[in-house]
Design an enzyme around this catalytic site. Structure first.
Site, short mmCIF file in Angstrom:
data_model
loop_
_atom_site.label_atom_id
_atom_site.label_comp_id
_atom_site.label_asym_id
_atom_site.label_seq_id
_atom_site.Cartn_x
_atom_site.Cartn_y
_atom_site.Cartn_z
N ARG A 134 0.65 -1.26 0.03
CA ARG A 134 -0.01 0.13 -0.10
C ARG A 134 0.89 1.35 0.00
NH1 ARG A 134 -2.62 -3.07 4.08
NH2 ARG A 134 -4.23 -4.28 2.93
N LYS A 165 0.72 11.35 -10.54
CA LYS A 165 -0.42 10.62 -11.20
C LYS A 165 0.32 9.32 -11.92
CE LYS A 165 -3.95 13.51 -13.39
NZ LYS A 165 -4.48 13.71 -14.72
N GLU A 190 4.89 19.37 -24.58
CA GLU A 190 4.31 19.45 -23.42
C GLU A 190 4.98 20.84 -22.69
OE1 GLU A 190 2.07 17.68 -22.25
OE2 GLU A 190 2.25 15.60 -22.99
N LYS A 205 4.24 22.87 -13.54
CA LYS A 205 3.33 21.87 -13.30
C LYS A 205 3.24 21.81 -11.76
CE LYS A 205 2.18 17.12 -13.87
NZ LYS A 205 2.13 16.13 -14.81
N GLU A 229 -6.63 16.51 -8.58
CA GLU A 229 -7.27 17.01 -10.07
C GLU A 229 -8.89 17.20 -9.77
OE1 GLU A 229 -6.27 14.82 -13.18
OE2 GLU A 229 -7.44 16.04 -14.76
N ARG A 279 -6.25 21.65 -11.73
CA ARG A 279 -5.25 20.65 -12.43
C ARG A 279 -5.60 20.27 -13.88
NH1 ARG A 279 -1.87 15.82 -9.51
NH2 ARG A 279 -0.80 15.14 -11.48
N ASN A 289 -4.57 19.40 -19.01
CA ASN A 289 -5.16 18.54 -19.89
C ASN A 289 -5.16 19.24 -21.37
OD1 ASN A 289 -5.20 16.05 -18.70
ND2 ASN A 289 -6.89 16.71 -17.84
N HIS A 309 -5.24 17.44 -24.55
CA HIS A 309 -5.12 16.16 -24.30
C HIS A 309 -6.27 15.19 -24.63
CE1 HIS A 309 -1.30 16.98 -22.36
NE2 HIS A 309 -1.17 15.53 -22.21
N HIS A 337 -5.66 12.31 -26.75
CA HIS A 337 -5.66 10.85 -26.33
C HIS A 337 -6.88 10.12 -27.31
CE1 HIS A 337 -5.00 11.64 -21.61
NE2 HIS A 337 -3.95 11.25 -22.40
N HIS A 386 2.61 10.14 -27.74
CA HIS A 386 1.71 10.92 -26.77
C HIS A 386 1.86 12.40 -27.09
CE1 HIS A 386 -0.40 12.28 -23.23
NE2 HIS A 386 0.61 12.87 -22.81
N1 LIG Z 1 1.69 10.74 -15.04
C1 LIG Z 1 1.55 11.64 -15.70
O1 LIG Z 1 1.13 12.72 -15.09
C2 LIG Z 1 1.81 11.78 -17.20
C3 LIG Z 1 1.59 12.85 -17.86
C4 LIG Z 1 2.06 12.83 -19.24
C5 LIG Z 1 2.28 11.60 -20.07
N2 LIG Z 1 2.10 10.48 -19.09
C6 LIG Z 1 2.53 9.19 -19.84
O2 LIG Z 1 3.62 9.23 -20.27
C7 LIG Z 1 3.83 8.29 -21.43
C8 LIG Z 1 4.61 8.92 -22.56
O3 LIG Z 1 5.90 9.01 -22.04
P1 LIG Z 1 7.30 9.25 -23.02
O4 LIG Z 1 7.05 10.01 -24.20
O5 LIG Z 1 8.39 9.31 -22.16
O6 LIG Z 1 7.30 7.48 -23.46
P2 LIG Z 1 8.41 6.56 -23.36
O7 LIG Z 1 8.55 6.04 -21.98
O8 LIG Z 1 7.56 5.22 -24.16
O9 LIG Z 1 9.72 7.12 -23.98
C9 LIG Z 1 9.77 7.14 -25.44
C10 LIG Z 1 10.77 6.22 -26.04
O10 LIG Z 1 12.01 6.87 -25.68
C11 LIG Z 1 12.87 5.90 -25.16
N3 LIG Z 1 13.72 6.55 -24.22
C12 LIG Z 1 13.40 7.21 -23.11
N4 LIG Z 1 14.49 8.21 -22.75
C13 LIG Z 1 15.48 7.74 -23.51
C14 LIG Z 1 16.80 8.26 -23.71
N5 LIG Z 1 17.37 9.09 -22.87
N6 LIG Z 1 17.49 7.97 -24.71
C15 LIG Z 1 16.95 7.16 -25.66
N7 LIG Z 1 15.76 6.68 -25.69
C16 LIG Z 1 14.96 6.94 -24.69
C17 LIG Z 1 12.08 4.89 -24.65
O11 LIG Z 1 12.55 3.72 -24.28
C18 LIG Z 1 10.85 4.76 -25.69
O12 LIG Z 1 11.13 4.18 -26.62
C19 LIG Z 1 2.55 8.16 -21.90
O13 LIG Z 1 2.18 6.61 -21.29
C20 LIG Z 1 1.76 8.84 -21.21
O14 LIG Z 1 0.15 8.51 -20.81
C21 LIG Z 1 1.99 10.66 -18.14
ZN LIG Z 2 0.72 14.86 -21.94
#
Ligand SMILES: NC(=O)c1ccc[n+]([C@@H]2O[C@H](COP(=O)([O-])OP(=O)(O)OC[C@H]3O[C@@H](n4cnc5c(N)ncnc54)[C@H](O)[C@@H]3O)[C@@H](O)[C@H]2O)c1
Ligand SMILES: [Zn+2]
Ligand SMILES: NC(=O)c1ccc[n+]([C@@H]2O[C@H](COP(=O)([O-])OP(=O)(O)OC[C@H]3O[C@@H](n4cnc5c(N)ncnc54)[C@H](O)[C@@H]3O)[C@@H](O)[C@H]2O)c1
Ligand SMILES: [Zn+2]
Lengths: 375, 375
Positions: A130, A152, A194, A235, A245, A249, A253, A256, A260, A275
Site C-alpha cells: 500500500r 499521477k 508539453e 506543473k 485533480e 489541475r 489536459n 489532451h 488521447h 503521446h
Molecule cells: N503521469 C503523468 O502525469 C503523465 C503525464 C504525461 C504523460 N504520461 C504518460 O507518459 C507516457 C509517454 O511518455 P514518453 O513519451 O516518455 O514515452 P516512453 O516512456 O515510451 O519513452 C519514449 C521512447 O524513448 C525511449 N527513451 C526514453 N529515454 C531515452 C533516452 N534518454 N535515450 C534514448 N531513448 C530513450 C523509450 O525507451 C521509448 O522508446 C504515456 O504513457 C503517457 O500516458 C503521464
Molecule cells: Zn501529456
C-alpha cells in the site's frame, strides 16, 4: 546563463505538498549523483529499478554504480519499451520484482526511463505494501517536464488510456538533462509539445521565449535546463493547488482530450503517433475549436500551429499517417476518457495564447461537428 | 434491548475522517434499504456490484431490487468464492467490469460479500480512474466487524498475503446482520475471533461481556447487533487515530502476525484454515508469547484459549489438520509480512486481557524458539 552545463547550472524545484513534499533536481550528469541525492533524503537501503530495453543499455550501469557507491543495494527489471508495457501484465511483472527484492515502506522503487516506465513503476510503488518510496529518474523530455512530476501513475486497459492507477507522489525526481541527447529527435519534439503547453496554459511570455530560443533548447545547454525547470515549476504550481485533480489541475489536459482520442484511434501505435504528437495536434485543435466558439482569435491558433510546425511537430489530424476510424469512434474515445462528469464533456478551451480555462459543459454535438470538418 | 430486530434496533457508527468521513449502518434487513441509504449520500446514478458465487444466489437479487427502486442502475460480477480470488486475475476481472459499466468518479463500486470480495472490490474502486466511490455491503461476520471498515484493500501475491493494495476508504458501509444466518457456523466463528480481538486489545469489559453473551451473539437478535456495533466503533476509533497505519493501528494486528504465517503455511487452503481461525490461534500464541516474555500472566492466555475454544475455535497450532512446513518457513513468512521495519520484527504483545501494545524490536530468534516449542 552562459556557463557550461555543470553543477553550477543545476536547478532545484521544490514541490511543497506537506507530508508529501519533494524536490526535483534538474541538471546535466544528474544520474551520476543519484546515490548522493537519494542518501540525503531517504532512509531505506534498498531499491528496485524499473527501466526499459532502450534506456537500460545506455544508463542503467551508471545508475547502479552511483547507488552502490553510496551503499544502496539495487536490483533492476528491464521491460519492453513502449506504451504496451503500461498493462496489467507489466504491472504484475514490476510488482513481482519489487516484492522479490523485499522492498519495504522506506525503501524505494526507482523509475529509470520515459513516461511509460514512470507511470508503471509509480503505480507499482503505490500499491506494493500500500505504498513504498518512489524516485523518478525521467530520461525522456516528456517525462522530465510532465509525467515525473505530480504523482499521477497508471496503466492502460482495453477501455482506454490511464484508466487504472493511483495518485502516488514521488519522494524525489532527478532529471538528467544530458541523457536527452540520446533521445530520438522525434521523441524530443514530442516532449517539447508539453513544454509549449505550459506557455499556452498561462505563460504567454514563456511561449514567446520558446519561439525565440527553441533551437538552443533542442541543442542542449543552459536553455534546455531553463526550459525544463520552468516547465517543472509550472506543473508543480498546478499540482500543489489541486493535488487530486478536482479543478484547476485539469488545465494540464490542454490538448489532451483530442490527443488521447487520436492515440486511441491509432491504437497506441507509436510508429504512427506518440503521446506528445497527439498533444501537439490536440493543442492546435483546442485553439481552433475555441476560435470557432468565438472565444479566441484564429490568429492564435495559427501562431501555435506555426511554432509547433517549425520544430517539426504534426499540427493537424491529416498529418497522421494511415487511415483513421470514423469520427464517431473518436467521440466514443473522448466520452470514455476520464475527464467526463455525468455525461457532459469537459474541455480545456482558451481565450488566446496563455489564457486557457476549464469548460465543463461543452456539447458533444459541437465537438463532433468540429472534428468532422477538421479531418 | 429486547425488541425484535428492526429499524428501531439499527445502529449508526460514524467514522470522522474529514473529507473521507463515512457512516456504518448496522441492522437487520439493511440490504433492503440499500437504495435509500445510498441515495441519501451519493450523487452517482450507477453502480457495479462485485460479489461471489456463494453470496450471489442468496442476496444479489434483493440488492438489485433495492437499487433499482431508488433509480440506481447496476451491473454485477460474480467471482469464485475464496481467497484465491484476491489475485491479479481477480483484480483484472473486477476492474474490467467496472470500466465496462462506465463507472465515473461519483458512481460506485459495491462489494457484496465477505472480506475477499471487499478487499478486491475496494482495490478495484481505488484504482479505477484513480479512485471512484466505494460501498461495502459486508455479508460475513468478519467483514462486518473488521475488513469493511478502515479502507485497507488488497490482493495476495506469491510473496505473501495482502502485499498489493491501496488505502481507499468506503463512502458507506451497510452491515445487514440478518444475512449472517446463512453463513456457515465455521465462518461465523472465524469472524467472531475478530470480535474477541477488540476486547483483547483494550476493552476487558467487552471481553467479559462476550464470555457471558456469546450464545446470543451467535443466535442473532439485539446482542448480535450490539457486538457488531461495538466492534465497528472500536475499529473506527483506531482508524481515525492512525488512518495509514504508521503507529497505533498496528494494534489491530493482534494475533495476525502468527495468523498470517499459519495461513501461508496452509497455502491459504480454507478447508484447513480460514483467516479468523488463524487469528484465533495467533491471539492465543500472542498471549502465550507475552507470558513467556514475563509480560503477562499465563492465566490470561488460558482464559483467552478457554473462551475461543468454548465457541469452537482452534487455539493451538496442532488444531490445524494436516502437516505444516518447518518452523523456519513460518519465520520466513513472518519476515516477509508487511509489519517489518528494516529487518526487525514488529509484534503485538500484551500485559494482560485488554492491555495489548506494539513492540517493534522483538528478536526473531525468540520467536523462532517459541514457535518450535508450540508445535
Ligand atoms: N503521469 C503523468 O502525469 C503523465 C503525464 C504525461 C504523460 N504520461 C504518460 O507518459 C507516457 C509517454 O511518455 P514518453 O513519451 O516518455 O514515452 P516512453 O516512456 O515510451 O519513452 C519514449 C521512447 O524513448 C525511449 N527513451 C526514453 N529515454 C531515452 C533516452 N534518454 N535515450 C534514448 N531513448 C530513450 C523509450 O525507451 C521509448 O522508446 C504515456 O504513457 C503517457 O500516458 C503521464
Ligand atoms: Zn501529456
Ligand atoms: N481489509 C481489511 O482491513 C481486512 C481485515 C481483515 C481481513 N481481511 C481479509 O478478509 C478476508 C477474509 O474475509 P471473510 O472471512 O469474510 O472471507 P470470505 O470473503 O472468503 O467469506 C467467507 C466465506 O463465506 C461466504 N459468505 C460470505 N457471506 C455469506 C453469507 N451471508 N451467507 C453465506 N455465505 C457467505 C463466502 O462466499 C466465503 O465462502 C481475507 O482475505 C482477509 O485478508 C481484510
Ligand atoms: Zn483479521
Amino acid at each position: 546563463m552562459n556557463a557550461p552545463a555543470s553543477r553550477a547550472d543545476d536547478r532545484l524545484v521544490h514541490v511543497p505538498l506537506g507530508e508529501r513534499a519533494y524536490d526535483i533536481l534538474i541538471g546535466s550528469g544528474m544520474i551520476g549523483r543519484a546515490g548522493v541525492e537519494i542518501n540525503a533524503r531517504l532512509r531505506g537501503r534498498r531499491a528496485a529499478i524499473i527501466t526499459d530495453e532502450h534506456v537500460e543499455p545506455l544508463y542503467l550501469a551508471q545508475l547502479m554504480d552511483s547507488l552502490q557507491t553510496d551503499g544502496i543495494e539495487a536490483v533492476s527489471l528491464t521491460l519492453p519499451a513502449g506504451e504496451k508495457t503500461k498493462s496489467m501484465d507489466g504491472l504484475a511483472a514490476a510488482t513481482d520484482t519489487v516484492l522479490a527484492a523485499r522492498i519495504e515502506r522506506n525503501d524505494a522503487v526507482i523509475a529509470l526511463g520515459g513516461g511509460v516506465v514512470g507511470d508503471l513503476a509509480g503505480f507499482a510503488a503505490g500499491i506494493v505494501r500500500r505504498g513504498v518510496r518512489f524516485i523518478q529518474i525521467p530520461t525522456s523530455l516528456l517525462a522530465q517536464v510532465d509525467s515525473s512530476v505530480g504523482g499521477k501513475t497508471g496503466i492502460n486497459t482495453r477501455h482506454g488510456k490511464n484508466l487504472l492507477g493511483v495518485f502516488h507522489q514521488p519522494d524525489l525526481v532527478l532529471a538528467d538533462t544530458a541523457v536527452l541527447d540520446s533521445l530520438s529527435p522525434r521523441e524530443f519534439r514530442a516532449g517539447y509539445a508539453e513544454v509549449v503547453k505550459y506557455g499556452l496554459i498561462d505563460k504567454p511570455y514563456f511561449f514567446r521565449w520558446l519561439e525565440n530560443n527553441w533551437k538552443k533548447v533542442f541543442e542542449g545547454g543552459p536553455e534546455r535546463i531553463e526550459a525544463i525547470a520552468i516547465s517543472c515549476q509550472a506543473k508543480a504550481d498546478v499540482v500543489v493547488e489541486d493535488e487530486r485533480e478536482t479543478g484547476r489541475r485539469a488545465l494540464l489536459n490542454l490538448g489532451h482530450t483530442f490527443g488521447h482520442a487520436l492515440e486511441a484511434a491509432t491504437e497506441y501505435d507509436s510508429s504512427r503517433l506518440v503521446h506528445g504528437e497527439g498533444v501537439a495536434i490536440g493543442m492546435v485543435l483546442a485553439h481552433q475549436f475555441s476560435a470557432r466558439l468565438n472565444l479566441a482569435s484564429p490568429d492564435d491558433a495559427q501562431r501555435v500551429a506555426a511554432h509547433l510546425s517549425e520544430v517539426g511537430l504534426p499540427t493537424k489530424i491529416s498529418d497522421i499517417e494511415g487511415s483513421l476510424p470514423p469520427t464517431q469512434m473518436l467521440m466514443d474515445a473522448i466520452a470514455q476518457d476520464k475527464k467526463v462528469k455525468s455525461g457532459k464533456l469537459t474541455f480545456i478551451l482558451t481565450r488566446g495564447i496563455g489564457q486557457s480555462f476549464v469548460a465543463d459543459d461543452v456539447p458533444a454535438s459541437e465537438v463532433l461537428r468540429f472534428l468532422e470538418e477538421m479531418r
